[in-house]
Design a protein around this motif. Structure first.
Motif, PDB file in Angstrom:
ATOM      1  N   CYS A  12      49.536  47.741  32.653  1.00  0.00           N
ATOM      2  CA  CYS A  12      48.921  46.418  32.639  1.00  0.00           C
ATOM      3  C   CYS A  12      49.013  45.761  34.023  1.00  0.00           C
ATOM      4  O   CYS A  12      48.042  45.186  34.509  1.00  0.00           O
ATOM      5  N   ILE A  16      45.864  44.726  36.406  1.00  0.00           N
ATOM      6  CA  ILE A  16      45.656  43.366  36.908  1.00  0.00           C
ATOM      7  C   ILE A  16      45.567  43.370  38.427  1.00  0.00           C
ATOM      8  O   ILE A  16      44.712  42.708  39.007  1.00  0.00           O
ATOM      9  N   TYR A  17      46.438  44.115  39.088  1.00  0.00           N
ATOM     10  CA  TYR A  17      46.413  44.150  40.549  1.00  0.00           C
ATOM     11  C   TYR A  17      45.136  44.808  41.062  1.00  0.00           C
ATOM     12  O   TYR A  17      44.512  44.320  41.999  1.00  0.00           O
ATOM     13  N   PHE A  19      42.151  45.243  39.602  1.00  0.00           N
ATOM     14  CA  PHE A  19      40.850  44.685  39.240  1.00  0.00           C
ATOM     15  C   PHE A  19      40.746  43.176  39.367  1.00  0.00           C
ATOM     16  O   PHE A  19      39.646  42.637  39.270  1.00  0.00           O
ATOM     17  N   TYR A  20      41.859  42.483  39.584  1.00  0.00           N
ATOM     18  CA  TYR A  20      41.788  41.030  39.713  1.00  0.00           C
ATOM     19  C   TYR A  20      42.322  40.530  41.048  1.00  0.00           C
ATOM     20  O   TYR A  20      41.748  39.616  41.644  1.00  0.00           O
ATOM     21  N   VAL A  21      43.421  41.063  41.526  1.00  0.00           N
ATOM     22  CA  VAL A  21      44.048  40.537  42.734  1.00  0.00           C
ATOM     23  C   VAL A  21      43.379  41.085  43.987  1.00  0.00           C
ATOM     24  O   VAL A  21      43.040  40.317  44.903  1.00  0.00           O
ATOM     25  N   ARG A  22      43.163  42.373  44.066  1.00  0.00           N
ATOM     26  CA  ARG A  22      42.575  42.950  45.271  1.00  0.00           C
ATOM     27  C   ARG A  22      41.164  42.451  45.554  1.00  0.00           C
ATOM     28  O   ARG A  22      40.835  42.203  46.707  1.00  0.00           O
ATOM     29  N   PRO A  23      40.302  42.265  44.563  1.00  0.00           N
ATOM     30  CA  PRO A  23      38.972  41.718  44.875  1.00  0.00           C
ATOM     31  C   PRO A  23      38.983  40.252  45.288  1.00  0.00           C
ATOM     32  O   PRO A  23      37.990  39.751  45.798  1.00  0.00           O
ATOM     33  N   LEU A  24      40.083  39.549  45.096  1.00  0.00           N
ATOM     34  CA  LEU A  24      40.148  38.153  45.507  1.00  0.00           C
ATOM     35  C   LEU A  24      40.193  37.980  47.020  1.00  0.00           C
ATOM     36  O   LEU A  24      39.812  36.927  47.527  1.00  0.00           O
ATOM     37  N   LEU A  95      48.672  37.532  48.260  1.00  0.00           N
ATOM     38  CA  LEU A  95      47.932  38.460  47.396  1.00  0.00           C
ATOM     39  C   LEU A  95      48.145  39.932  47.752  1.00  0.00           C
ATOM     40  O   LEU A  95      48.126  40.775  46.863  1.00  0.00           O
TER      41      LEU A  95
END
Length: 102
Positions: A12, A16-17, A19-24, A95
């Motif tokens: 999990c 999250i890292y 697919f959510y954090v790296r594209p930020l 991030l």
């Protein structure tokens, strides 16, 4: 995902890292770059709709050649852009751990 598990993260947390954090990171970069355009757009918007604000103050100061007011408004706008860029740079370290370690 397999790399996240080998580093001791759960599936999990790896998801999250990845697919959510790296594209930020590119999104935050674009938001920081658009800060100057947003401030410039506010000047034009205040002139069109006659909304009292810093942009209208700047335009009135330019038309009346009030140099100290022009300097003060540009100082505030410039400080705001520098502060936004500082927040963008600090968010990179928050991030991405690779950036934080350098």
């Amino acid at each position: 995902m397999k790399i996240a598990v080998t580093f001791g993260r759960s599936n999990c947390a790896g998801f999250i890292y990845a697919f959510y954090v790296r594209p930020l990171i590119p999104v935050i970069t674009l938001v920081g770059l658009q800060a100057g355009a947003l401030i410039g757009g506010a000047v034009i918007l205040e002139q069109i709709f006659v909304i009292p604000g810093m942009g209208l103050l700047l335009l009135e100061a330019v038309s009346s050649r009030d140099y100290p007011t022009i300097t003060g408004v540009f100082l505030i706008f410039g400080s705001a852009i520098v502060f936004i860029n500082l927040l963008v740079d600090l968010s990179y370290g928050f991030l991405d751990p690779k950036v934080r370690d350098r």
